[in-house]
Design a protein around this motif. Structure first.
Motif, PDB file in Angstrom:
ATOM      1  N   ASP A   1       0.844  -1.189   0.000  1.00 40.43           N
ATOM      2  CA  ASP A   1       0.000   0.000   0.000  1.00 40.43           C
ATOM      3  C   ASP A   1       0.880   1.240   0.000  1.00 40.43           C
ATOM      4  O   ASP A   1       0.632   2.204  -0.695  1.00 40.43           O
ATOM      5  N   GLU A   2       1.896   1.171   0.860  1.00 41.17           N
ATOM      6  CA  GLU A   2       2.832   2.285   0.927  1.00 41.17           C
ATOM      7  C   GLU A   2       4.241   1.748   0.723  1.00 41.17           C
ATOM      8  O   GLU A   2       4.511   0.579   0.972  1.00 41.17           O
ATOM      9  N   VAL A   3       5.128   2.640   0.301  1.00 41.44           N
ATOM     10  CA  VAL A   3       6.487   2.228   0.015  1.00 41.44           C
ATOM     11  C   VAL A   3       7.467   3.149   0.733  1.00 41.44           C
ATOM     12  O   VAL A   3       7.265   4.357   0.794  1.00 41.44           O
ATOM     13  N   VAL A   4       8.486   2.553   1.314  1.00 45.82           N
ATOM     14  CA  VAL A   4       9.580   3.318   1.900  1.00 45.82           C
ATOM     15  C   VAL A   4      10.849   2.909   1.154  1.00 45.82           C
ATOM     16  O   VAL A   4      11.188   1.731   1.126  1.00 45.82           O
ATOM     17  N   VAL A   5      11.507   3.852   0.508  1.00 45.44           N
ATOM     18  CA  VAL A   5      12.731   3.534  -0.221  1.00 45.44           C
ATOM     19  C   VAL A   5      13.931   3.925   0.637  1.00 45.44           C
ATOM     20  O   VAL A   5      14.006   5.050   1.125  1.00 45.44           O
ATOM     21  N   MET A   6      14.830   2.977   0.844  1.00 44.40           N
ATOM     22  CA  MET A   6      16.001   3.265   1.680  1.00 44.40           C
ATOM     23  C   MET A   6      17.279   3.141   0.873  1.00 44.40           C
ATOM     24  O   MET A   6      17.389   2.334  -0.042  1.00 44.40           O
ATOM     25  N   LYS A   7      18.248   3.992   1.246  1.00 39.84           N
ATOM     26  CA  LYS A   7      19.569   3.885   0.629  1.00 39.84           C
ATOM     27  C   LYS A   7      20.581   4.324   1.674  1.00 39.84           C
ATOM     28  O   LYS A   7      20.424   5.374   2.296  1.00 39.84           O
ATOM     29  N   ASP A   8      21.603   3.524   1.870  1.00 43.12           N
ATOM     30  CA  ASP A   8      22.666   3.829   2.835  1.00 43.12           C
ATOM     31  C   ASP A   8      22.114   4.251   4.198  1.00 43.12           C
ATOM     32  O   ASP A   8      22.620   5.192   4.808  1.00 43.12           O
ATOM     33  N   GLY A   9      21.071   3.583   4.656  1.00 45.51           N
ATOM     34  CA  GLY A   9      20.558   3.843   5.992  1.00 45.51           C
ATOM     35  C   GLY A   9      19.654   5.050   6.110  1.00 45.51           C
ATOM     36  O   GLY A   9      19.259   5.432   7.208  1.00 45.51           O
ATOM     37  N   VAL A  10      19.325   5.679   4.967  1.00 39.81           N
ATOM     38  CA  VAL A  10      18.466   6.861   5.006  1.00 39.81           C
ATOM     39  C   VAL A  10      17.209   6.562   4.200  1.00 39.81           C
ATOM     40  O   VAL A  10      17.258   5.877   3.181  1.00 39.81           O
ATOM     41  N   VAL A  11      16.054   7.098   4.659  1.00 43.78           N
ATOM     42  CA  VAL A  11      14.832   6.973   3.879  1.00 43.78           C
ATOM     43  C   VAL A  11      14.876   8.049   2.798  1.00 43.78           C
ATOM     44  O   VAL A  11      14.871   9.238   3.100  1.00 43.78           O
ATOM     45  N   VAL A  12      14.967   7.634   1.517  1.00 42.50           N
ATOM     46  CA  VAL A  12      15.063   8.647   0.473  1.00 42.50           C
ATOM     47  C   VAL A  12      13.696   9.051  -0.059  1.00 42.50           C
ATOM     48  O   VAL A  12      13.518  10.145  -0.583  1.00 42.50           O
ATOM     49  N   GLU A  13      12.724   8.166   0.059  1.00 43.89           N
ATOM     50  CA  GLU A  13      11.390   8.528  -0.411  1.00 43.89           C
ATOM     51  C   GLU A  13      10.379   7.645   0.294  1.00 43.89           C
ATOM     52  O   GLU A  13      10.641   6.467   0.541  1.00 43.89           O
ATOM     53  N   LYS A  14       9.230   8.206   0.664  1.00 42.81           N
ATOM     54  CA  LYS A  14       8.162   7.352   1.162  1.00 42.81           C
ATOM     55  C   LYS A  14       6.823   7.912   0.752  1.00 42.81           C
ATOM     56  O   LYS A  14       6.679   9.117   0.565  1.00 42.81           O
ATOM     57  N   GLY A  15       5.840   7.042   0.606  1.00 41.76           N
ATOM     58  CA  GLY A  15       4.516   7.496   0.204  1.00 41.76           C
ATOM     59  C   GLY A  15       3.702   6.338  -0.321  1.00 41.76           C
ATOM     60  O   GLY A  15       4.157   5.199  -0.328  1.00 41.76           O
TER      61      GLY A  15
END
Lengths: 318, 543
Positions: free
Chosen positions: B487-501
């Motif tokens: 339903d929702e997506v959290v994109v992570m890179k190098d330990g940081v959330v780069v995008e969510k929604g």
């Protein structure tokens, strides 16, 4: 590289701590031995007064912790005290015998280590073949007999009537190198037979354990011959357990050879230890025990360091 | 018609048997195959199809416990079945080379890359050691490895997975073989790394006009690489044709079902505006030793919603799960459950708090105790958390097994070793459900499974969510799975959330540049996709 140096320093510190604990245990253990040295020397006819006087003279009347502290301080300065039996410096007594023991251990190791590595590698290469089974069976047979039995069999076969080697290895003075090798051959061979099985089987097992690895399959698929696959691709990755077993066996060659020394009348540390225990000669017993412990600690330390150095993942950081 | 001399490899009626316990079972049943010089043939199928076994058989090689029991294998006129070991050794590495699935496991950890590269050419007498080293540097450069002059002098553990896979392809090229067997060479890689490796492999195979067998389970990948595709199922051929017609019009039902796998998708539920989240992660920073693996991570998970946490290896997805479950207390920040802060360390959590958050693992094989029966595996949490005993416990176990669509009478007394991969994963799900939690972490639960089986698991999870009002945190690196379930997506890179929604926003531009890279790197079933992508990236880089 610095973390390797760091690890070695840590291990050395731990080794020293171990030796300290061991020294305490040795001291306590010798305290527990039954019998009384003064009584032993003076014999049945001694009066209680003379026994007490001798005890005072030897410092045996002082409380245990005082004697331990004094002994430890002396040992740290390199003074192991004097033999109660003959008044010689313990360090001199041990020094001469230690040389003999190391000589014999080295002699046996120089035969046993290459032999067991080669047999182990060949057994892995021809696994489940007749050669493998034969090597395993004979190694196990030789380890399963008591050492003195192996020793007597060898004497019977190689030293008896018409045999080529002397059954007594008690040499006086300084034998030449060749003479030494000749005289000590049977004890060295006995020890070789006793330690080879363990090292060989570990070499075989450690290598076979790796043969299912993808990188072994890769080496085969690169068209490498089976010998090269084992020696070049499996063995370097199997070194750590093999080194550890070799170290254990070397330690055994230094500390565990009393029986063999007795059979061949070889003047080593083991005999000294046995004689001193029989005579309640505590300073010598303590000194020898400490040397044995140091040999164990040092060889294990060396094994750990070598095993670490054999692993590029630990030597070279990311 | 093609000239018969053009045929490099041919297999006729190939049969291979594998040993299980006391029996020999046929795992390859009469496969025919022909490969011309310079041609790339894709072998595709699910696990157990016999792809790798066939690939190895092309080298006259059978793994321990396998034997080639029938048929012909001819490589360039040489009968590989009757050839002596010495003959086969001369061919292996020199004329037929192999690229394994996991380069990290297939490079010898004890030797430097360049030593392993040189071994083949030197031992086969193709080059001297110096020539081989120069050649290695040249190939490393062509494979676009960083620092081609020095990378060979590193040990395998000092090089990343994608770079190792390229170094292995270079190593396979060392003797300029006529044929290379690629056995799932990109399966273990992240999507963005996969592209680089695919591009490098295609480039070098074209440059040297090498023939290849390309083995994979991923259709979209094989579409980029192969001239022809052969589909295998349980050791038998399903169909074969050239890539374009195979993609456009598969004739067999099984092939069609493979093609249709990525179609499970459920409608996205509307975003939650009001209401308390089940779980919320607030400004969590956590790590091991001196390194922060997570930096200021925050997101919420609402009841009956699935939040997919996406990222490549090393992005901190699994570490987030470890923080939530209390295995790794965070340095800063907190985890709230139904609005209440959870103690950071799981040892300080109450049994009730532990019960509410359960976990399903990637490797069902290692996550289930092999010595316990299904009854005990599923029953233990019900007993421990809910205090069920005797008949009630038995009934609950049966109910749970029915829920995961496994017949209790058949399975309740089996051991994990008596189950298939998909069934084991179902048991993992039942075990998590047994605690009656509100929240389940699914850590790459489908990535070790074949696509058809994975789809079944996703459908099951989806259904259970509706029945029990579960909230899922779905850790994955696979964007197709995200499309299917989130339903929702959290994109992570190098330990940081780069995008969510919400998912719909995530899959529509504008994207964060990293999300864009991730999305565009997922292979598509279009044979021109890779070329097109590389072209557009090159233009973007130059312009």
């Amino acid at each position: 590289m610095s973390h390797i140096a760091n690890m070695i320093l840590k291990r050395i510190a731990l080794g020293i701590l171990t030796l300290f604990v061991v020294s305490l245990i040795i001291f306590l253990a010798t305290e527990l031995l039954p019998g009384n040295f003064a009584q032993e020397i003076l014999g049945q006819s001694a009066t209680p007064e003379t026994v007490a006087a001798l005890r005072r003279q030897l410092g045996l009347d002082q409380p245990m912790h005082v004697r331990y502290a004094g002994w430890l301080m002396d040992v740290l300065r390199g003074d192991f005290g004097e033999s109660l039996a003959n008044g010689m410096a313990v360090s001199d007594l041990i020094g001469r015998r230690l040389g003999n023991t190391l000589y014999l251990a080295l002699y046996a190791a120089a035969i046993a280590v290459p032999l067991s590595l080669a047999l182990g590698i060949l057994a892995a290469l021809f696994r489940n073949s007749f050669f493998d089974r034969f090597a395993n069976a004979s190694a196990l047979t030789s380890i399963s007999f008591p050492e003195f039995f192996v020793a007597y069999i060898l004497i019977f076969l190689l030293a008896g009537a018409g045999g080529a080697f002397p059954s007594m290895a008690n040499f006086r003075g300084d034998p030449s190198f060749g003479e030494y090798l000749y005289r000590a051959f049977l004890p060295a061979l006995t020890l070789t037979l006793v330690v080879t099985a363990h090292m060989m089987r570990m070499t075989r097992a450690a290598i076979i354990n790796l043969l299912a690895s993808p990188y072994i399959e890769m080496a085969q698929l690169k068209g490498m011959n089976p010998m090269r696959v084992i020696v070049k691709h499996a063995l370097p990755n199997a070194l750590a357990p093999i080194i550890n077993v070799i170290a254990l066996n070397l330690a055994y060659l230094i500390t565990g050879v009393v029986v063999v020394e007795v059979v061949f009348v070889y003047p080593g540390l083991g005999q000294l230890m046995v004689d001193s225990v029989a005579a309640r000669d505590m300073p010598v017993v303590q000194g020898v025990a400490l040397v044995f412990a140091a040999a164990y600690v040092f060889l294990n330390l060396a094994a750990d360091v070598l095993a670490t150095l054999s692993n590029p993942r630990l030597v070279h950081g990311r | 018609m093609q000239d018969a001399n053009d045929i490099l490899l041919s297999m006729k009626g190939l049969r291979i048997e594998g040993r299980t316990d006391e029996e020999w079972l046929e795992i390859v049943r009469g496969v025919n195959l022909e490969l011309r010089k310079g041609e790339v043939l894709g072998l595709i199928g699910e696990s157990g199809a016999g792809k790798s076994t066939i690939g190895l058989a092309a080298m006259g090689f059978a793994r321990d416990g396998c034997r080639i029991s029938g048929g012909e294998i001819t490589f360039d006129g040489i009968d590989m079945r009757s050839a002596s070991e010495a003959t086969k050794r001369r061919l292996r590495g020199r004329r037929i080379a192999y690229v394994a699935q996991s380069a990290a496991a297939s490079f010898n950890p004890a030797h430097k890359l360049i030593d392993q590269y040189s071994e083949g050419p030197v031992k086969h007498g193709v080059m001297s050691r110096d020539e081989a080293e120069n050649d290695a540097t040249d190939l490393y450069r062509r494979m676009q490895l960083p620092d081609p002059d020095s990378i060979g002098f590193r040990y395998p553990h000092q090089v990343s997975g994608g770079q190792l896979q390229r170094a292995m392809t270079a190593m396979a090229m060392a003797c300029r073989p006529d044929l290379i067997i690629f056995d799932e060479p990109t399966t273990a890689l992240d999507v963005t790394t996969q592209i680089e490796v695919l591009a490098a492999i295609r480039e070098i195979v074209e440059q040297f006009d090498t023939a290849a067998l390309y083995i994979t389970h991923d259709l979209a990948v094989v579409a980029q690489m192969a001239d022809r595709i052969k589909v295998l199922l349980k050791g038998e051929e399903v169909e074969e044709s050239d890539t374009r017609s195979m993609l456009a019009s598969p004739t067999q039902e099984y092939t069609k079902s493979l093609w249709a796998v990525r179609t499970h998708a459920r409608p996205e539920q509307p975003p939650v505006v009001e209401g308390k989240p089940v779980l919320s992660i607030r400004n969590v920073t956590a790590g091991y030793g001196a390194v922060d693996v997570l930096k200021d991570v925050s997101f919420d998970i609402h009841p009956r919603r699935t939040v997919a946490v996406v990222g490549e290896s090393g992005s901190g997805k699994s570490t987030t799960a470890r923080v939530i479950t209390g295995l790794l207390p965070p340095r800063r920040g907190e985890v709230l459950f139904n609005g209440e802060a959870l103690p950071p360390d799981f040892r300080r959590r109450s049994r009730e708090q532990l019960r509410q958050a359960q976990m399903i693992y990637q490797m069902a094989d290692t996550a289930l105790n092999p010595k316990l029966k299904i009854r005990e595996l599923v029953g233990r949490p019900a007993q421990m958390y809910l205090g069920l005993r005797g008949k009630a416990l038995e009934e609950r176990i049966r109910e749970l097994l029915s829920l995961i669509e496994m017949n209790p009478d058949d399975y309740i007394d089996r051991l994990p070793s008596e189950l298939s991969g998909g069934q084991k994963q179902r048991i993992g799900i039942a075990r998590a459900l047994a605690a009656e939690p509100q929240f389940i972490i699914c850590d790459e639960v489908t990535s070790a499974l074949d696509q058809l089986v994975a789809e079944g698991i996703l459908k099951l999870l989806d259904r259970l969510q509706g029945e029990f009002d579960l909230a899922y945190m779905f850790i994955t690196h696979d964007l197709a799975t995200v499309k299917a379930i989130a339903d929702e997506v959290v994109v992570m890179k190098d330990g940081v959330v780069v995008e969510k929604g919400p998912k719909s926003e995530m899959f529509q531009p504008p994207h964060d540049p990293y999300t864009e890279l991730l999305l565009s790197s997922v292979p598509e079933m279009d044979p021109d996709w890779l070329s097109g992508l590389l072209e557009s990236r090159a233009t973007a880089a130059n312009g």
